[in-house]
Design a protein around this motif. Structure first.
Motif, PDB file in Angstrom:
ATOM      1  N   GLN A  40       0.831  -1.203   0.000  1.00  0.00           N
ATOM      2  CA  GLN A  40       0.000   0.000   0.000  1.00  0.00           C
ATOM      3  C   GLN A  40       0.867   1.256   0.000  1.00  0.00           C
ATOM      4  N   GLY A  41       1.935   1.242   0.800  1.00  0.00           N
ATOM      5  CA  GLY A  41       2.827   2.397   0.869  1.00  0.00           C
ATOM      6  C   GLY A  41       3.534   2.685  -0.444  1.00  0.00           C
ATOM      7  N   LEU A  42       3.854   1.632  -1.215  1.00  0.00           N
ATOM      8  CA  LEU A  42       4.502   1.826  -2.513  1.00  0.00           C
ATOM      9  C   LEU A  42       3.595   2.544  -3.504  1.00  0.00           C
ATOM     10  N   HIS A  43       2.282   2.458  -3.291  1.00  0.00           N
ATOM     11  CA  HIS A  43       1.323   3.124  -4.165  1.00  0.00           C
ATOM     12  C   HIS A  43       0.789   4.417  -3.562  1.00  0.00           C
ATOM     13  N   MET A  44       1.559   4.969  -2.614  1.00  0.00           N
ATOM     14  CA  MET A  44       1.245   6.275  -2.047  1.00  0.00           C
ATOM     15  C   MET A  44       2.433   7.202  -2.273  1.00  0.00           C
ATOM     16  N   LYS A  45       2.246   8.477  -2.050  1.00  0.00           N
ATOM     17  CA  LYS A  45       3.258   9.478  -2.366  1.00  0.00           C
ATOM     18  C   LYS A  45       4.428   9.390  -1.388  1.00  0.00           C
ATOM     19  N   LEU A  46       5.586   8.938  -1.889  1.00  0.00           N
ATOM     20  CA  LEU A  46       6.791   8.792  -1.067  1.00  0.00           C
ATOM     21  C   LEU A  46       7.733   9.984  -1.207  1.00  0.00           C
ATOM     22  N   ASP A  47       7.595  10.733  -2.276  1.00  0.00           N
ATOM     23  CA  ASP A  47       8.447  11.894  -2.520  1.00  0.00           C
ATOM     24  C   ASP A  47       7.577  13.146  -2.450  1.00  0.00           C
ATOM     25  N   ILE A  48       7.754  13.926  -1.397  1.00  0.00           N
ATOM     26  CA  ILE A  48       6.923  15.116  -1.194  1.00  0.00           C
ATOM     27  C   ILE A  48       7.113  16.131  -2.308  1.00  0.00           C
ATOM     28  N   CYS A  57      -5.959   6.996 -19.029  1.00  0.00           N
ATOM     29  CA  CYS A  57      -7.260   6.357 -19.243  1.00  0.00           C
ATOM     30  C   CYS A  57      -7.096   4.941 -19.789  1.00  0.00           C
ATOM     31  N   HIS A  58      -8.186   4.177 -19.609  1.00  0.00           N
ATOM     32  CA  HIS A  58      -8.307   2.803 -20.100  1.00  0.00           C
ATOM     33  C   HIS A  58      -7.348   1.869 -19.350  1.00  0.00           C
ATOM     34  N   ASP A  59      -6.709   0.921 -20.008  1.00  0.00           N
ATOM     35  CA  ASP A  59      -5.946  -0.126 -19.318  1.00  0.00           C
ATOM     36  C   ASP A  59      -4.512   0.272 -18.993  1.00  0.00           C
ATOM     37  N   MET A  60      -4.117   1.508 -19.240  1.00  0.00           N
ATOM     38  CA  MET A  60      -2.723   1.910 -19.011  1.00  0.00           C
ATOM     39  C   MET A  60      -2.551   2.510 -17.617  1.00  0.00           C
ATOM     40  N   ASN A  61      -3.025   1.806 -16.569  1.00  0.00           N
ATOM     41  CA  ASN A  61      -2.909   2.339 -15.215  1.00  0.00           C
ATOM     42  C   ASN A  61      -2.106   1.430 -14.299  1.00  0.00           C
ATOM     43  N   SER A  62      -1.420   0.438 -14.860  1.00  0.00           N
ATOM     44  CA  SER A  62      -0.664  -0.502 -14.041  1.00  0.00           C
ATOM     45  C   SER A  62       0.781  -0.045 -13.892  1.00  0.00           C
ATOM     46  N   SER A  63       1.497  -0.703 -12.976  1.00  0.00           N
ATOM     47  CA  SER A  63       2.915  -0.418 -12.805  1.00  0.00           C
ATOM     48  C   SER A  63       3.688  -0.960 -14.000  1.00  0.00           C
ATOM     49  N   ILE A 158      10.770   3.455  -8.221  1.00  0.00           N
ATOM     50  CA  ILE A 158      11.468   2.863  -7.081  1.00  0.00           C
ATOM     51  C   ILE A 158      12.259   1.682  -7.618  1.00  0.00           C
ATOM     52  N   GLY A 159      13.586   1.781  -7.544  1.00  0.00           N
ATOM     53  CA  GLY A 159      14.407   0.768  -8.197  1.00  0.00           C
ATOM     54  C   GLY A 159      14.250   0.906  -9.701  1.00  0.00           C
ATOM     55  N   HIS A 160      13.775  -0.158 -10.335  1.00  0.00           N
ATOM     56  CA  HIS A 160      13.498  -0.127 -11.766  1.00  0.00           C
ATOM     57  C   HIS A 160      12.002  -0.252 -12.048  1.00  0.00           C
ATOM     58  N   THR A 161      11.190  -0.023 -11.043  1.00  0.00           N
ATOM     59  CA  THR A 161       9.742  -0.149 -11.205  1.00  0.00           C
ATOM     60  C   THR A 161       9.083   1.215 -11.085  1.00  0.00           C
ATOM     61  N   VAL A 162       8.242   1.537 -12.041  1.00  0.00           N
ATOM     62  CA  VAL A 162       7.472   2.781 -12.000  1.00  0.00           C
ATOM     63  C   VAL A 162       6.087   2.452 -11.448  1.00  0.00           C
ATOM     64  N   TYR A 163       5.799   2.951 -10.261  1.00  0.00           N
ATOM     65  CA  TYR A 163       4.504   2.729  -9.625  1.00  0.00           C
ATOM     66  C   TYR A 163       3.576   3.895  -9.943  1.00  0.00           C
ATOM     67  N   GLY A 240       2.889  -6.079  -8.428  1.00  0.00           N
ATOM     68  CA  GLY A 240       2.103  -5.781  -7.234  1.00  0.00           C
ATOM     69  C   GLY A 240       1.117  -4.648  -7.427  1.00  0.00           C
ATOM     70  N   ASN A 241       0.568  -4.501  -8.616  1.00  0.00           N
ATOM     71  CA  ASN A 241      -0.375  -3.411  -8.888  1.00  0.00           C
ATOM     72  C   ASN A 241      -1.659  -3.595  -8.092  1.00  0.00           C
TER      73      ASN A 241
END
Length: 328
Positions: A40-48, A57-63, A158-163, A240-241
């Motif tokens: 859950q924390g990975l999908h919240m704002k970590l960088d202020i 829009c549509h299906d392009m909302n995954s990590s 984060i690392g090589h993953t764009v959340y 982990g989307n």
């Protein structure tokens, strides 16, 4: 024939295992800190300082995968489990050295059964709070009522993953970690005391092994329940989307959606039910009669040895009297 003490040891072991079974829901909740809380924390704002928001829009909302690693200095989602440790370090000596002795002086003994029950209630509140945070997080992601397949997220590498993270500060997670820490002060510590007090002298090592075995089983069951709800509340196995909405099309409709919040609410109901089951089992087994409230941990050895020595003497004397009567 078996020796009388061996029979009593086995009876005591069965009582302990029954109580350990009722604590499984608590361990399922406890180990969410290392799994779903972090997810859950990975999908919240970590960088202020990150203000780059995207409407997708549509299906392009995954990590997704990024060839470039993290460039900005961001918070780490796993760090927030330290709030559990902080509350534990602060509250343990406070209760052990101040609050419990204060209550004892006023003849208000807080037994182990009561402490375990209170801790389970705090664990229930913790996952309930986590579910509410997740509910608002999803609303921050899908904030367009008329465009149900359009998300509003931050690209968080984060690392090589764009959340695709929600525009919601990760600091909202602090209460749920703190509540788990408070629950640990009551349930986890009291459960250890229970295992040590109830364990026969010849089985103390075995009982402690069973204690940690059941904590591991609780962790495993927590993961297993997530797989049980696959294709119900969890769908995509994509980094982990937890933002997914399945079947989005140009008409702005979708078939299914990921709901980590529902899973948290399920755990809250399960833990609340487990608390009542524990109380019922404690009354049936009359645990309050076997457990002696202790003020300080240092007195635990004396309390345990005296209570079980007296209990054993009573059992042996009753069995001896029954043999004498049968001979007469």
């Amino acid at each position: 024939s078996f020796h009388e003490t061996a029979v009593e040891d086995v009876k005591q072991l069965l009582k302990i295992l029954c109580v350990f079974l009722t604590l499984l829901p608590y361990w399922m909740v406890y180990f969410q800190m290392q799994t779903t809380f972090e997810l859950q924390g990975l999908h919240m704002k970590l960088d202020i300082s990150n203000v780059e928001k995207y409407k997708i829009c549509h299906d392009m909302n995954s990590s997704s995968y990024s060839p470039e690693s993290t460039k900005k200095s961001t918070l780490v989602a796993a760090w927030f489990s330290l709030f559990d440790v902080v509350f534990l370090i602060i509250l343990l000596p406070l209760f052990d050295r101040v609050i419990y002795p204060y209550l004892k002086k006023r003849d208000m003994h807080v037994g182990i059964v009561c402490r375990i029950s209170v801790g389970m209630m705090f664990a229930t509140i913790a996952v309930l709070v986590a579910g509410i945070v997740e509910l608002f997080r999803l609303r921050a992601v899908w904030k367009f009522p008329n465009e149900k397949c359009c998300s509003y997220t931050i690209n968080q590498t984060i690392g090589h993953t764009v959340y695709r993270a929600a525009d919601m500060s990760v600091f909202w997670q602090i209460p749920q970690y703190a509540l788990i820490g408070i629950s640990e002060v009551f349930t986890s510590v009291a459960a250890l005391e229970f295992a040590y007090q109830m364990a026969p002298k010849s089985m103390k090592g075995i009982i402690m092994g069973f204690f940690y075995l059941f904590t591991g089983i609780g962790s495993l069951l927590g993961t297993g329940t997530m797989f049980a709800f696959k294709d119900t509340w969890f769908f995509q196995e994509d980094f982990g989307n937890i933002n997914c909405r399945m079947g989005c099309n140009t008409t702005g409709t979708f078939n299914k959606a990921c709901h980590l919040d529902y899973y948290f609410f399920f755990l809250a109901v399960l833990e609340f039910t487990g608390m009542f089951v524990f109380i019922i089992v404690a009354k049936i087994l009359k645990l309050s009669q076997h457990l002696v409230p202790v003020t300080k941990t240092s007195t635990l050895d004396n309390v345990t040895e005296k209570s079980f020595t007296n209990g054993r003497r009573g059992n042996v004397s009753r069995s001896a009297s029954r043999r004498v009567n049968s001979e007469d």
